[in-house]
Design a protein around this motif. Structure first.
Motif, PDB file in Angstrom:
ATOM      1  N   ASP A  75      -8.803  -6.487 -12.814  1.00 47.19           N
ATOM      2  CA  ASP A  75      -9.900  -7.446 -12.670  1.00 47.19           C
ATOM      3  C   ASP A  75     -10.946  -6.978 -11.666  1.00 47.19           C
ATOM      4  O   ASP A  75     -11.938  -7.665 -11.428  1.00 47.19           O
ATOM      5  CB  ASP A  75      -9.370  -8.825 -12.270  1.00 47.19           C
ATOM      6  CG  ASP A  75      -8.676  -8.826 -10.904  1.00 47.19           C
ATOM      7  OD1 ASP A  75      -8.650  -7.770 -10.234  1.00 47.19           O
ATOM      8  OD2 ASP A  75      -8.158  -9.889 -10.512  1.00 47.19           O
ATOM      9  N   CYS A  76     -10.719  -5.812 -11.068  1.00 48.50           N
ATOM     10  CA  CYS A  76     -11.656  -5.193 -10.132  1.00 48.50           C
ATOM     11  C   CYS A  76     -11.705  -5.895  -8.777  1.00 48.50           C
ATOM     12  O   CYS A  76     -12.506  -5.512  -7.917  1.00 48.50           O
ATOM     13  CB  CYS A  76     -13.072  -5.122 -10.695  1.00 48.50           C
ATOM     14  SG  CYS A  76     -13.195  -4.442 -12.350  1.00 48.50           S
ATOM     15  N   VAL A  77     -10.892  -6.907  -8.574  1.00 52.67           N
ATOM     16  CA  VAL A  77     -10.964  -7.708  -7.353  1.00 52.67           C
ATOM     17  C   VAL A  77      -9.616  -7.790  -6.638  1.00 52.67           C
ATOM     18  O   VAL A  77      -9.523  -7.560  -5.427  1.00 52.67           O
ATOM     19  CB  VAL A  77     -11.470  -9.133  -7.661  1.00 52.67           C
ATOM     20  CG1 VAL A  77     -11.460  -9.986  -6.404  1.00 52.67           C
ATOM     21  CG2 VAL A  77     -12.864  -9.092  -8.275  1.00 52.67           C
ATOM     22  N   THR A  78      -8.562  -8.115  -7.355  1.00 51.30           N
ATOM     23  CA  THR A  78      -7.258  -8.400  -6.750  1.00 51.30           C
ATOM     24  C   THR A  78      -6.607  -7.126  -6.224  1.00 51.30           C
ATOM     25  O   THR A  78      -6.398  -6.176  -6.989  1.00 51.30           O
ATOM     26  CB  THR A  78      -6.321  -9.060  -7.771  1.00 51.30           C
ATOM     27  OG1 THR A  78      -6.959 -10.190  -8.343  1.00 51.30           O
ATOM     28  CG2 THR A  78      -5.022  -9.480  -7.102  1.00 51.30           C
ATOM     29  N   PRO A  79      -6.274  -7.064  -4.922  1.00 53.81           N
ATOM     30  CA  PRO A  79      -5.608  -5.877  -4.373  1.00 53.81           C
ATOM     31  C   PRO A  79      -4.240  -5.681  -5.008  1.00 53.81           C
ATOM     32  O   PRO A  79      -3.542  -6.648  -5.334  1.00 53.81           O
ATOM     33  CB  PRO A  79      -5.474  -6.198  -2.883  1.00 53.81           C
ATOM     34  CG  PRO A  79      -6.485  -7.267  -2.623  1.00 53.81           C
ATOM     35  CD  PRO A  79      -6.552  -8.063  -3.880  1.00 53.81           C
ATOM     36  N   TYR A  80      -3.846  -4.422  -5.179  1.00 46.59           N
ATOM     37  CA  TYR A  80      -2.536  -4.111  -5.750  1.00 46.59           C
ATOM     38  C   TYR A  80      -1.607  -3.713  -4.601  1.00 46.59           C
ATOM     39  O   TYR A  80      -1.645  -2.602  -4.102  1.00 46.59           O
ATOM     40  CB  TYR A  80      -2.633  -2.982  -6.775  1.00 46.59           C
ATOM     41  CG  TYR A  80      -1.398  -2.897  -7.650  1.00 46.59           C
ATOM     42  CD1 TYR A  80      -0.148  -2.624  -7.098  1.00 46.59           C
ATOM     43  CD2 TYR A  80      -1.473  -3.101  -9.019  1.00 46.59           C
ATOM     44  CE1 TYR A  80       0.985  -2.572  -7.877  1.00 46.59           C
ATOM     45  CE2 TYR A  80      -0.341  -3.043  -9.809  1.00 46.59           C
ATOM     46  CZ  TYR A  80       0.875  -2.777  -9.234  1.00 46.59           C
ATOM     47  OH  TYR A  80       2.005  -2.713 -10.020  1.00 46.59           O
ATOM     48  N   GLN A  81      -0.770  -4.671  -4.191  1.00 48.13           N
ATOM     49  CA  GLN A  81       0.204  -4.407  -3.145  1.00 48.13           C
ATOM     50  C   GLN A  81       1.320  -3.520  -3.686  1.00 48.13           C
ATOM     51  O   GLN A  81       1.881  -3.788  -4.745  1.00 48.13           O
ATOM     52  CB  GLN A  81       0.789  -5.720  -2.628  1.00 48.13           C
ATOM     53  CG  GLN A  81       1.874  -5.554  -1.570  1.00 48.13           C
ATOM     54  CD  GLN A  81       2.516  -6.879  -1.195  1.00 48.13           C
ATOM     55  OE1 GLN A  81       2.085  -7.935  -1.660  1.00 48.13           O
ATOM     56  NE2 GLN A  81       3.530  -6.832  -0.357  1.00 48.13           N
ATOM     57  N   GLY A  82       1.650  -2.452  -2.975  1.00 47.49           N
ATOM     58  CA  GLY A  82       2.774  -1.608  -3.364  1.00 47.49           C
ATOM     59  C   GLY A  82       2.439  -0.464  -4.298  1.00 47.49           C
ATOM     60  O   GLY A  82       3.339   0.281  -4.710  1.00 47.49           O
ATOM     61  N   ALA A  83       1.173  -0.285  -4.649  1.00 50.51           N
ATOM     62  CA  ALA A  83       0.806   0.867  -5.476  1.00 50.51           C
ATOM     63  C   ALA A  83       1.081   2.148  -4.696  1.00 50.51           C
ATOM     64  O   ALA A  83       0.895   2.212  -3.480  1.00 50.51           O
ATOM     65  CB  ALA A  83      -0.669   0.790  -5.872  1.00 50.51           C
ATOM     66  N   ASN A  84       1.522   3.182  -5.387  1.00 55.14           N
ATOM     67  CA  ASN A  84       1.809   4.461  -4.751  1.00 55.14           C
ATOM     68  C   ASN A  84       0.615   5.397  -4.918  1.00 55.14           C
ATOM     69  O   ASN A  84       0.130   5.603  -6.027  1.00 55.14           O
ATOM     70  CB  ASN A  84       3.055   5.102  -5.374  1.00 55.14           C
ATOM     71  CG  ASN A  84       3.489   6.357  -4.638  1.00 55.14           C
ATOM     72  OD1 ASN A  84       4.164   6.295  -3.613  1.00 55.14           O
ATOM     73  ND2 ASN A  84       3.104   7.512  -5.167  1.00 55.14           N
TER      74      ASN A  84
END
Length: 301
Positions: A75-84
């Motif tokens: 969505d270009c907005v929501t941060p992705y917690q835990g991405a490597n």
């Protein structure tokens, strides 16, 4: 063979197609496509980079730089917690550490609650890729893995590099948003910022990748072979020049393609199960005009 039959036999199927991003209203104006574009993996990728954000090598030359950014959902907005996020690059002499246990200038990190990542390292430099004067511009390599999305392989370039216009990858229109400004900081370090937006691609079921992985023999010369293997749910091919291998994306119709290549360098692999239980794979080059040239066919028993 009909595609339906192939899907039934191998469980190879596509899900959630979204390859071009979208236009959305950000509260003030309509923002354009925010997809992060891909680039070639390059020949010097090594799996197993240690989890660390400080890549500095004591006593080694080089301009210190901080690379930081945020990984976001589609969505270009929501941060992705835990991405490597995995980073690798050459040293100040244009050399990659391809074998030592130190994994110099190679590291990985996990995004925090805000989707943020950060590395401290040195600026890479241009280098002669083939030994015949064809220099690659300075660049960072990134591999971003986030469950729910296909892993993203890309490269970051820097404004003012004299080799940007002569490098086929950096000069591609898809790389424009990845040519970044290097900013000074108060402590004599440099700063490079790069945000990543993950997008869904055509995905192949794991059972299909398992079926396709293996050693294939040339149908005309049995001494020639190519080997495919699975990593992180994707199909990879071993290559003599490439340290670890080349990754391929599923593009539909039983076909996989190497990502990040400009027109004229695209190579695809079409997999076709045979009645005897074997699998045939046909390698095809696609030139700048879209013409297909079949190069070789392999078969896995």
């Amino acid at each position: 063979m009909q595609r339906r039959t192939f899907l039934q036999n191998t469980a190879l199927c596509a899900v959630a197609v979204s390859t071009t991003g979208f236009i959305h209203f950000n509260g003030q104006r309509y923002a354009g496509d925010c997809e992060t574009t891909t680039d070639i993996l390059g020949p010097f990728y090594r799996p197993g980079a240690p989890l660390r954000t400080n890549l500095l090598v004591p006593g080694a030359p080089g301009q210190e730089v901080v690379l930081r950014g945020t990984v976001k959902h589609k969505d270009c907005v929501t941060p992705y917690q835990g991405a490597n996020v995995e980073l690798w690059h050459c040293d100040a002499n244009g050399q990659y550490d391809n074998a030592s246990p130190d994994f110099r200038y190679r590291g990985a990190t996990v995004c925090d609650d805000h989707g943020s990542y950060e590395f401290l390292t040195v600026m890479p430099v241009p280098y002669d890729d083939t030994g015949n004067g064809q220099f690659r511009p300075a660049h960072f390599h990134l591999l971003i893995s986030a469950p729910g999305y296909q892993s993203l392989v890309t490269q970051l370039y820097f404004t003012g590099d004299p080799y940007l216009t002569t490098d086929v990858y950096a000069a591609s229109s898809k790389a424009k948003q990845r040519v970044l400004t290097v900013k000074p900081t108060a402590n004599n370090r440099k700063l490079v910022s790069f945000d990543v937006t993950m997008t869904e691609n055509l995905l192949a079921e794991p059972a299909a990748i398992d079926r396709l992985a293996g050693t294939y023999l040339d149908e005309k010369d049995r001494n020639l072979k190519t080997e495919f293997f699975k990593r992180d749910g994707q199909l990879w091919r071993k290559s003599g020049r490439v340290v670890y291998g080349i990754n391929y994306e599923y593009i539909g119709n039983n076909t996989f393609a190497q990502s990040g290549l400009p027109p004229g360098l695209i190579r695809t692999y079409l997999f076709e199960p045979q009645a005897d239980g074997s699998v045939k794979v046909t390698s095809t080059n696609i030139d700048a005009k879209g013409n297909k040239v079949v190069t070789v066919s392999f078969k896995k028993p």
